[in-house]
Design a protein around this motif. Structure first.
Motif, PDB file in Angstrom:
ATOM      1  N   PHE A  68      13.414  17.364  30.081  1.00  9.03           N
ATOM      2  CA  PHE A  68      11.916  16.642  30.928  1.00  9.03           C
ATOM      3  C   PHE A  68      11.338  15.670  30.293  1.00  9.03           C
ATOM      4  N   ARG A  69      10.435  14.864  30.810  1.00 12.78           N
ATOM      5  CA  ARG A  69       9.996  13.798  30.414  1.00 12.78           C
ATOM      6  C   ARG A  69       8.567  13.675  30.564  1.00 12.78           C
ATOM      7  N   GLN A  70       7.647  12.875  29.987  1.00 11.68           N
ATOM      8  CA  GLN A  70       6.345  12.635  30.116  1.00 11.68           C
ATOM      9  C   GLN A  70       5.997  11.232  29.645  1.00 11.68           C
ATOM     10  N   ALA A  71       5.463  10.626  30.917  1.00 14.07           N
ATOM     11  CA  ALA A  71       5.085   9.349  30.695  1.00 14.07           C
ATOM     12  C   ALA A  71       3.579   9.108  30.302  1.00 14.07           C
ATOM     13  N   ARG A 112       4.186  16.381  32.218  1.00 11.46           N
ATOM     14  CA  ARG A 112       5.284  16.488  31.885  1.00 11.46           C
ATOM     15  C   ARG A 112       6.171  16.921  33.219  1.00 11.46           C
ATOM     16  N   GLU A 113       7.317  16.222  33.466  1.00 12.96           N
ATOM     17  CA  GLU A 113       8.056  16.795  34.603  1.00 12.96           C
ATOM     18  C   GLU A 113       9.488  16.842  34.336  1.00 12.96           C
ATOM     19  N   TYR A 171      11.857  15.099  26.320  1.00 15.18           N
ATOM     20  CA  TYR A 171      11.969  16.600  25.749  1.00 15.18           C
ATOM     21  C   TYR A 171      13.128  17.261  26.277  1.00 15.18           C
ATOM     22  N   CYS A 172      13.859  18.003  25.253  1.00 10.85           N
ATOM     23  CA  CYS A 172      14.774  19.086  25.654  1.00 10.85           C
ATOM     24  C   CYS A 172      13.992  20.479  25.403  1.00 10.85           C
ATOM     25  N   ALA A 173      14.479  21.557  26.300  1.00 14.30           N
ATOM     26  CA  ALA A 173      13.820  22.754  26.007  1.00 14.30           C
ATOM     27  C   ALA A 173      14.861  23.935  26.495  1.00 14.30           C
ATOM     28  N   ALA A 174      14.775  25.070  25.975  1.00 16.43           N
ATOM     29  CA  ALA A 174      15.677  26.170  26.299  1.00 16.43           C
ATOM     30  C   ALA A 174      14.913  27.495  26.908  1.00 16.43           C
TER      31      ALA A 174
END
Length: 124
Positions: A36-39, A44-45, A94-97
Motif C-alpha cells: 500500500f502507499r500513502q501520499a 492509504r491506498e 507499506y507492506c502488509a500481511a
C-alpha cells in the motif's frame, strides 16, 4: 509481528526502484502479502498484492504495467519492482500481511500486520 520494508529512496521520473519486505516465517507462509502507499494528505491506498503461492496477483489500475510484485518464500521476502515511475508515485510505501483467502485484498482493514513504511520520492 514485525514486517520490515526497505529499498525506498529518491528516483527520477521514468526510473526504477525495488522495494523489499521481510516477515517472520510463521507470518509469511500462507499469508497474502500486499503493498500500500500513502501520499501526504491522502488516504492509504492499495498498490498490489500476491497470494502465498504466488499464483494470484493484483494491481491498482494506476500501477498496472509498471509495477511487478513477487515473493520468495524461501527468504520470507516480498518484492515490489517499480518502473517508469511518475511523480504521483511519491508516497510512503507499506507492506502488509493478511491471513485467510484471496479476497478483500485491496482493503486496508483486511490486513493483520503492517510494516513501518519506506519513503519513495520521484523527482520530475
Amino acid at each position: 509481528v514485525q514486517l520490515q520494508a526497505f529499498g525506498g529512496g529518491l528516483v527520477q521520473a521514468g526510473g526504477s526502484l525495488r522495494l523489499s519486505c521481510t516477515a517472520p516465517a510463521r507470518v509469511f507462509s500462507y499469508y497474502v502479502m500486499g503493498w500500500f502507499r500513502q501520499a501526504p494528505g491522502k488516504e492509504r491506498e492499495f498498490v498490489s498484492a500476491i497470494a502465498w503461492s504466488g499464483g494470484n496477483t493484483d494491481y491498482a489500475d494506476s500501477v498496472k504495467g509498471r509495477y511487478t510484485i513477487s515473493r520468495d518464500n524461501t527468504k520470507n521476502t516480498v518484492y515490489l519492482q517499480m518502473s517508469s515511475m511518475k511523480s504521483e508515485d511519491t508516497a510512503v510505501y507499506y507492506c502488509a500481511a493478511k491471513r485467510g483467502p484471496w479476497e478483500l485484498i485491496s482493503r486496508t482493514r483486511a490486513y493483520d500486520y503492517w510494516g513501518q513504511g519506506t519513503q519513495v520520492t520521484v523527482s520530475s
